[in-house]
Scaffold this active site. Structure first.
Site, short mmCIF file in Angstrom:
data_model
loop_
_atom_site.label_atom_id
_atom_site.label_comp_id
_atom_site.label_asym_id
_atom_site.label_seq_id
_atom_site.Cartn_x
_atom_site.Cartn_y
_atom_site.Cartn_z
N GLY A 257 -30.28 62.49 39.93
CA GLY A 257 -30.05 62.83 41.34
C GLY A 257 -30.26 64.31 41.60
CG ASN A 258 -27.81 67.18 40.09
OD1 ASN A 258 -27.43 67.06 41.25
ND2 ASN A 258 -26.98 67.14 39.06
CE LYS B 65 -19.30 60.20 39.18
NZ LYS B 65 -19.95 61.42 38.65
CE LYS C 253 -29.59 59.25 36.45
NZ LYS C 253 -30.34 59.41 35.25
CE LYS D 269 -28.49 63.41 32.46
NZ LYS D 269 -28.11 62.47 33.53
#
Lengths: 323, 323
Positions: A21-22, A139, A224, A286
Site C-alpha cells: 500500500g505504501n 488496527k 494483505k 511479510k
C-alpha cells in the site's frame, strides 16, 4: 450439487506478486490519482516484463492509505449521507486500485505487443469470528478524534477507540487471520488461462461465515501479506514476490550492525522473527507470510523493491526465503 | 502476439440481467448499506432462481445514487484529501456494489444447495473522444453549488457547470456512446464456465483509447443500458433482462390513455421512440438499448420489475422486445 470450474489448464510457472500500500501512496506524497498512477506504473513496469516470459501472474496489493482516505471522506459527511461500513470502503478500494493496476498493465503489455487480458476480481476473505483479534482490536483506521468525540462514537457506533501517537483518538478494528478466499477458484482458473488477475486487494473484504455457510461483511482489517500467502496457497502458486519500500530484509534494522539478509530458510526466518528482528506492522507480517507460503508447499518467496524484481529473481538483490 | 482466452465453452442459454441504480437506492430511501443490501437481496432472489435452470448469467447494474454519494464525499473534504476523478469514483462503486451483489448471490445460491462461483470484474468501457457528447456535457453529477462556487470550480477544475432544477448549480459531464468493452472476453469466458459474472457496473469506467491503443480514464457517465447492450452483444448473450422500477413499458406514461405494452418489435419500438413516448433519462435508453441488442443478433429483451422476472419470462408480465 457443487459446481466448480473445470478447464484445461496451462502449466507455466505461477507467480503471485504483492504491491505494498505504501508503494501506491508514498510517505510524504499528496496522494492524488496522478501520483498513484505514476507510482503504480513504475511498479507494474517491472511486473510487466515478467509476463513476457509466459508466466501466470496474480497480483495482490495493499490499500492502507487509500482506504484510510475513503473512511475519512465517509465520516466527514456522515450527517448528510449514511457512512459505509469499513468492509464496503474496502470493497470500494478494490475497485479503484484494481482499475488502476488493470489499466496500467493493459497499457504496458499492449506496448510490449503482447496484449493480455487483465482483470480485477473483487475478493471476499473469510475470517473466524472466534479469532482472538476480535477481543483485542488493534488496527487504527480513519480520522483522529478528540477525546469527547471518541467517547461519543464509542457510544453511538459501538466503536473501540484508542489514543494514537498523541494526535488524538482513533477507531481500532480487529486484524484477524485470513482463513479462506471465496473467489480463489475463479482467480486460479483465470490465471491458468493466461489472464493477469488482480485479487485480494487490501487483504480482501473481510467476511465471517455463519453456521449455514452464509457470508456477511465485517469491519476488520486483514493483513494483505497473510491474505496473499493464503491466496498463493489456494491457487497453488510457485513463487510469491512481495514488493515493498525496502530493497531486502534486514536484521538489526535501523540499528548499529544493520545487515541485509540475501537468503534465509524458513527455520532461520522463524528464529529472526522470534528474536523480534522484524517490526510487527511492517516486515514482521511479510516474513510470517513467507513462512506460511513455503510451509504450505510454495517454492520461493522474494522480498524486495519493485525496481529490483529482475535482479532479485536472478538472486542478485532482495531477500529469498526457501525451505 | 495477441493472447486471447480459448476454453471449452458450455452451450447453455446466456442471459444478461441489468439491475437499475434506483433499484439499489430507492427514491425516499436513506441509502444505508443495510438498505442497499435489502433492496439487492430482493432483486437477486429472482435472479438466483434462474441460475438453478443451468443458464449462464451475467449481471450489470446502475450506480447513479451510489456514485453520486462518493462524489459528494470526495468534494466535501477536497481541501484535506485530493479528490478522485469521477472515473475513479466509478471504479470504487464497481467494487462496492459488485461486492454486495456477489455476496448476496453466493449466499442465496448456497441456500439453494447449488453453490456457484460468483465474481465481479472491474470493467473499462471505451468511448470515442470525438463523440458529440464531449461538446455538450449534459449529465449532472455530485453536489449542488451556489453560483459563486460554481464559477470558481469552472475556473479551477475546468468543469462545465449548469443550473439544475432551481436547487443550485451542478457539474455536468458528457454521456458518450459506449464503443468497446475491454474485459468482454474475460466476462464471456467466465460466464461460459458457469461463473455468475457481475460486470460493467454503472455503465463501466469510461476510458478513451489513444492512437497507440493506450487507455486513459475520462470523466464521463456511460448509460448503463447502452453499456449492457454492448456487453450483451460482445459476449453473445441470448436474452437481456432489464430490471427497473416499473412493471413494463408504457405509452402515454403518466398521461390520460396510459397503456402498457406487453410486446413490441424493434420497428414498433423505434416508432414509439421517435414519437417521444419514452423519457430521455429513464425508459428512453432502455428501449434504445433493447433495439441495439436485438439488431446485433440478440433474441429477446425483457423490461420489467425484479419481482416479475419469472412471470415476464413466461410472457405473463413485463414488456418483451423482439425482432
Amino acid at each position: 450439487m457443487e459446481t466448480r470450474l473445470q478447464v484445461v489448464r496451462n502449466q507455466s510457472e505461477k507467480i503471485i506478486v504483492s504491491i505494498g500500500g505504501n508503494v501506491i501512496i508514498r510517505r510524504g506524497g499528496r496522494g492524488t490519482i496522478d501520483e498513484q498512477m505514476e507510482n503504480l506504473s513504475q511498479a507494474c513496469g517491472y511486473i510487466g516484463r515478467m509476463v513476457k516470459g509466459g508466466k501466470s501472474i496474480i497480483i495482490t496489493h495493499g490499500n492502507g492509505p487509500v482506504v484510510g482516505n475513503i473512511v475519512i471522506r465517509n465520516e466527514a459527511v456522515k450527517d448528510l449521507i449514511p457512512p459505509e461500513p469499513l468492509y464496503i470502503c474496502d470493497a470500494d478500494s478494490e475497485g479503484g486500485i484494481g482499475f488502476m493496476i488493470q489499466q496500467i498493465l493493459y497499457n504496458q503489455l499492449h506496448r510490449l505487443h503482447n496484449i493480455k487480458d487483465v482483470a480485477t476480481i473483487v475478493t471476499q476473505v473469510v475470517v473466524d469470528r472466534s479469532d482472538p483479534a476480535f477481543k483485542d482490536p488493534s488496527k487504527p483506521v480513519g480520522p483522529y478524534y478528540t477525546e469527547e468525540e471518541a467517547a461519543r462514537l464509542a457510544e453511538s457506533r459501538g466503536w473501540v477507540m484508542k489514543e494514537d501517537s498523541l494526535r488524538g483518538f482513533r477507531r481500532v478494528v480487529p486484524s484477524p487471520v485470513p482463513k479462506r478466499i471465496i473467489e480463489a477458484s475463479v482467480v486460479k482458473t483465470l490465471a491458468e488461462l493466461g489472464v493477469i488477475v488482480i485479487a485480494a486487494g487490501g487483504g480482501g473484504v473481510p467476511v465471517v461465515e455463519e453456521e449455514d455457510g452464509t457470508l456477511r461483511g465485517i469491519d476488520a482489517v486483514i493483513d494483505k501479506d497473510l491474505a496473499t500467502a493464503l491466496l498463493a496457497k489456494e491457487v497453488k502458486a510457485d513463487r510469491f514476490i512481495n514488493l515493498t519500500q525496502v530493497d531486502m530484509v534486514y536484521i538489526n534494522f535501523g540499528k548499529p550492525g544493520q545487515k541485509g539478509v540475501p537468503e534465509m530458510t524458513v527455520k532461520e526466518a522463524e528464529r529472526f522473527l522470534k528474536a523480534g528482528e522484524f517490526a510487527p506492522g511492517s516486515m514482521g507480517p511479510k516474513v510470517r507470510a513467507a513462512i506460511e507460503f513455503i510451509e504450505s508447499g510454495g517454492r520461493e518467496v522474494v522480498i524486495t523493491q519493485p525496481e529490483l524484481i529482475e535482479a532479485a529473481l536472478e538472486g542478485k538483490a532482495g531477500t529469498r526465503i526457501v525451505k
